[in-house]
Design an enzyme around this catalytic site. Structure first.
Site, short mmCIF file in Angstrom:
data_model
loop_
_atom_site.label_atom_id
_atom_site.label_comp_id
_atom_site.label_asym_id
_atom_site.label_seq_id
_atom_site.Cartn_x
_atom_site.Cartn_y
_atom_site.Cartn_z
N TYR A 488 0.85 -1.21 0.00
CA TYR A 488 0.00 0.00 0.00
C TYR A 488 0.88 1.26 0.00
O TYR A 488 0.96 1.96 -0.97
CB TYR A 488 -0.95 -0.01 1.20
CG TYR A 488 -1.97 1.11 1.13
CD1 TYR A 488 -3.08 0.99 0.31
CD2 TYR A 488 -1.81 2.28 1.86
CE1 TYR A 488 -4.01 2.02 0.21
CE2 TYR A 488 -2.74 3.31 1.77
CZ TYR A 488 -3.83 3.18 0.95
OH TYR A 488 -4.75 4.20 0.85
N SER A 568 -6.36 0.83 -4.52
CA SER A 568 -6.48 2.26 -4.24
C SER A 568 -5.10 2.91 -4.38
O SER A 568 -4.52 2.87 -5.47
CB SER A 568 -7.10 2.48 -2.86
OG SER A 568 -7.57 3.79 -2.72
N ASP A 652 -17.62 3.29 -8.00
CA ASP A 652 -16.53 3.76 -7.15
C ASP A 652 -16.46 5.28 -7.23
O ASP A 652 -15.97 5.84 -8.22
CB ASP A 652 -15.20 3.14 -7.58
CG ASP A 652 -14.08 3.43 -6.60
OD1 ASP A 652 -14.26 4.30 -5.73
OD2 ASP A 652 -13.03 2.76 -6.69
N HIS A 687 -15.93 1.22 -4.12
CA HIS A 687 -14.49 1.15 -3.85
C HIS A 687 -14.10 -0.12 -3.11
O HIS A 687 -12.93 -0.49 -3.07
CB HIS A 687 -14.08 2.39 -3.05
CG HIS A 687 -12.61 2.64 -3.03
ND1 HIS A 687 -11.88 2.87 -4.18
CD2 HIS A 687 -11.71 2.71 -2.01
CE1 HIS A 687 -10.61 3.08 -3.87
NE2 HIS A 687 -10.48 2.98 -2.56
#
Length: 720
Positions: A488, A568, A652, A687
């Site tokens: 991430y 993301s 999203d 999302h």
């Protein structure tokens, strides 16, 4: 409720497909699977050009940003047809889905919480699309309190925020349709379980906080011009809804046209005396304001009048706020602030900063500090004067969550998990200072057959980075183990050990799951976060690349058996990594990614991400830096990229799907290799939060099938 106003199901244009080439799986890893033909859709290019700092930048796929346009809908249909035709031909795809469904089918029960005479908890019997809210008076006889599965036929309507009044007589809850961040709020009488007439439409990025039984506070934006799912939303405001009135009568509490804030939230302290308002313009740093609810009028007083640091109010006690802050303490500290003298120089430190990053919670009249030691949870108990009383023994090395309760409770129910330990609920007795197992799930997975161990590797600039590697015990380090490297690296978010039902299927098939704690995250406090932001963002990609190189060098896997995965901000990570190092991994799995770094701040609340990214508008230096790694712009024509499955969803409105649309179109044009580069677009989903179980299982099956097939690894067998 919000209707399904963006379902991509129009007719497909004639001659919109063109056979570009018959793709075959590369044979560098002796892959003997039957080649699957792929025909990419034609993606029309416009002559749109933007001017940045005197430089013209082509944006030929700008038209894909128009989510309501007919040609965008047709493009989605065409891409999905190609993708699902490909996935349908993978021989073990259905076997993976069946195995996922089987292992998923176990009862999951959340930690209990208490209001009035009732004990409440969420429970899923196994394959329900949404978990059901139950309640019981005796922990034996239970009843359904609210079942979100009955709110839609396909299970795509989910609960988000919930809030009870202090006496438990009233219950407010927010509902999301198809995964959208826009919410509708309803109110229920808990005794009769009947809905009141009160209803709030289109709240967004909101909690729900009651002021006694008078009414509640919530946050929302004005309805944007243009698409509700992609138009810019910057002016966030806090409202108070008095029970028995209409939404049109709701009182604006905070926010205005002159000084708009992108993110506004609030909480009423547990004693009901103080309304605390947080206001921010980015995901890092916030102002604090308070309103004394014991006094008449709408006087709001500033406590922290700048957004230079993070401040979170934990409690109010006799005119003092207990606030967790990283002001002068990158790893956080707990301070007391006198509401009558809130100047920073008068703050009193209760729990000082330590070497490990800290998060503080409360319960039973005590304070609990959760420290991250190399991403592993440790907990210490303090009194309200800041004196350490004990260190709490945990079930093992892993992650603790939910360690909080009301002041009147003697017990705290918390969840403990790791990469090989399913989330179990423990009951901690404050009086006894001991934990006991409360609930443990029973599923078709043996943790004793697997191991997780932490290593430290060296990144490009010499920084030591931790990584946890999980796999079957006795794994042979022969370089042929299918491996997912997940990352991430942003927004101060820490990746701590957590059990994934889906990953059990990957692990039992001989796979490795590796998670590095790269810079940009919060594992080592704000300094670690800042080291992966703005003009230092390349550190994030370098850390991730170095993690892959470590796994290859140590024999865990090789490039032919490595997949890189993230969602993301992690989708951006994967996109940038596969472009900078197309040779590193066999498979790339960017999910709901931020892919257009020059325009991300033009959609929904994206401008709030500028603390991490910077924007192309702020300086020429920042523009050129962003453009250098922006996945949409950095692709190189004629390059052989990894087998890529981009995943996104039509609802999203956090990271709008146009990011993934434009990246997939550009990738299909630039890619000259033999491996497939596809996009999978989920309809009636957002999302990720609240996604129905059925859709989660289908998506995971497709991801695993695509990954294994392109590695030349059979499901249920070994690599050939």
């Amino acid at each position: 409720m919000m209707q399904n106003d963006f379902i991509l199901l129009p007719k497909l244009k004639k001659n919109s497909l063109l056979c570009l080439t018959i793709l075959t799986l590369a044979c560098t890893n002796e892959n003997h699977f039957k080649p699957i033909p792929v025909e990419y859709p034609i993606t029309e290019k416009s002559d749109h050009v933007d001017l940045y700092w005197g430089e013209e930048v082509a944006d030929p796929y700008r038209w894909l940003e128009d989510d309501y346009a007919e040609n965008t809908k047709e493009w989605v249909i065409a891409q999905n047809k190609v993708t699902f035709d490909y996935l349908d031909k993978i021989p073990f795809r259905e076997a993976i889905r069946e195995r996922l469904e089987k292992v998923w089918n176990y009862e999951k029960v959340g930690a209990p919480f208490f209001y009035g005479d009732w004990t409440y908890y969420f429970k899923n019997d196994g394959l329900q699309n949404q978990s059901v809210l139950y309640r019981s008076r005796d922990e034996v006889n239970e009843e359904v309190f609210l079942d979100p599965n009955k709110l839609s036929e396909d299970g795509s309507t989910s609960l988000s925020s919930i809030a009870f009044t202090k006496d438990g007589s009233l219950f407010a809850y927010a509902v999301s349709v198809a995964g959208s961040d826009w919410r509708d709020i309803y109110v229920m009488d808990t005794e009769s379980k009947t809905l009141l007439k009160d209803q709030i439409k289109d709240a967004k990025f909101t909690g729900i906080s009651w002021e006694g039984k008078k009414g509640f506070y919530y946050s929302t934006y004005a309805q944007p011009d243009g698409s509700k799912l992609s138009a810019l939303t910057n002016d966030h405001r806090l409202y108070f809804h008095e029970l028995g009135t209409t939404q049109a009568e709701d009182v604006l509490v905070f926010g205005n046209d002159e000084t708009p804030k992108r993110y506004v939230s609030c909480t009423v302290t547990e004693d009901g005396q103080v309304l605390v308002i947080s206001a921010a313009n980015s995901t890092t740093g916030n102002e604090l304001y308070i309103k004394d609810l014991r006094k008449a009028g709408n006087i709001i007083k500033p406590i922290v009048a700048n957004m230079n640091n993070n401040h979170g109010v934990l409690d109010h006690r006799e005119g003092w706020l207990l606030v967790q802050t990283n002001k002068d303490a990158p790893n956080n500290q707990l301070v007391k602030i006198d509401l009558n003298n809130p100047e920073p120089e008068k703050w009193q430190v209760l729990v000082p900063e330590k070497e490990q990053v800290m998060q503080v919670s409360k319960g039973g009249g005590k304070l609990f500090a959760t420290y991250l030691k190399d991403a592993i949870s440790e907990i210490r108990q303090y009194d309200y004067e800041g004196n350490e009383e004990s260190r709490i023994e945990l079930p093992g090395a892993g992650t603790v969550s939910g360690f909080s309760s009301k002041k009147t409770q003697d017990s705290i129910y918390y969840s403990f998990t790791s990469y090989v330990q399913p989330g179990s609920i423990y009951r901690y007795s404050i009086r006894e200072g001991k934990s006991k197992l409360y609930r443990q799930p029973q599923l078709d997975f043996d943790p004793e057959a697997y191991e997780s161990h932490q290593v430290f590797y060296t990144s490009k600039d010499g920084t030591k980075v931790p990584m946890i590697i999980t796999h079957k015990k006795g794994l042979a380090l022969n370089g042929k183990n299918p491996t997912i490297l997940y990352g991430y690296g942003g927004f101060n978010i820490s990746l701590t050990p957590a059990f994934s039902t889906a990953n059990t299927v990957w692990l039992e098939n001989g796979g490795i799951y590796a998670v590095p704690n790269i810079r940009g995250g919060g594992e080592y406090g704000e300094n670690w976060h800042k080291a992966g932001t703005k003009l230092q963002k390349q550190n994030v990609f370098d850390d991730f690349i170095a993690a892959g190189e470590y796994l290859i060098h140590e024999g865990y896997t090789s490039s032919d058996y490595l997949a890189i995965k993230g969602g993301s901000n992690g989708g951006l990570l994967v996109g940038a990594t596969m472009i900078q190092r197309p040779d590193l991994a066999r498979v790339a799995l960017p999910a709901v990614g931020v892919m257009d770094m020059l325009r991300y701040h033009q959609f929904t609340a994206g401008a709030g991400w500028a603390y991490d990214y910077g924007t192309a508008d702020e300086s020429e230096e920042m523009y050129r830096y962003l453009k250098s790694y922006s996945p949409v712009h950095a692709l190189k024509q004629g390059t052989a990229y990894p087998a890529t499955l981009v995943t996104t969803a039509d609802h999203d409105d956090r990271v709008v799907p146009a990011h993934s649309f434009k990246f997939a179109a550009a990738l299909q044009e630039a890619h000259k290799g033999e491996l497939p580069v596809l996009i999978r677009i989920e309809t009636n989903a957002g999302h990720g939060a609240g996604k129905p179980t059925s859709k989660v299982i289908e998506e995971q099956a497709d991801i695993f099938a695509f990954t294994l097939y392109n590695m030349g690894v059979d499901f249920g067998g070994k690599s050939e």
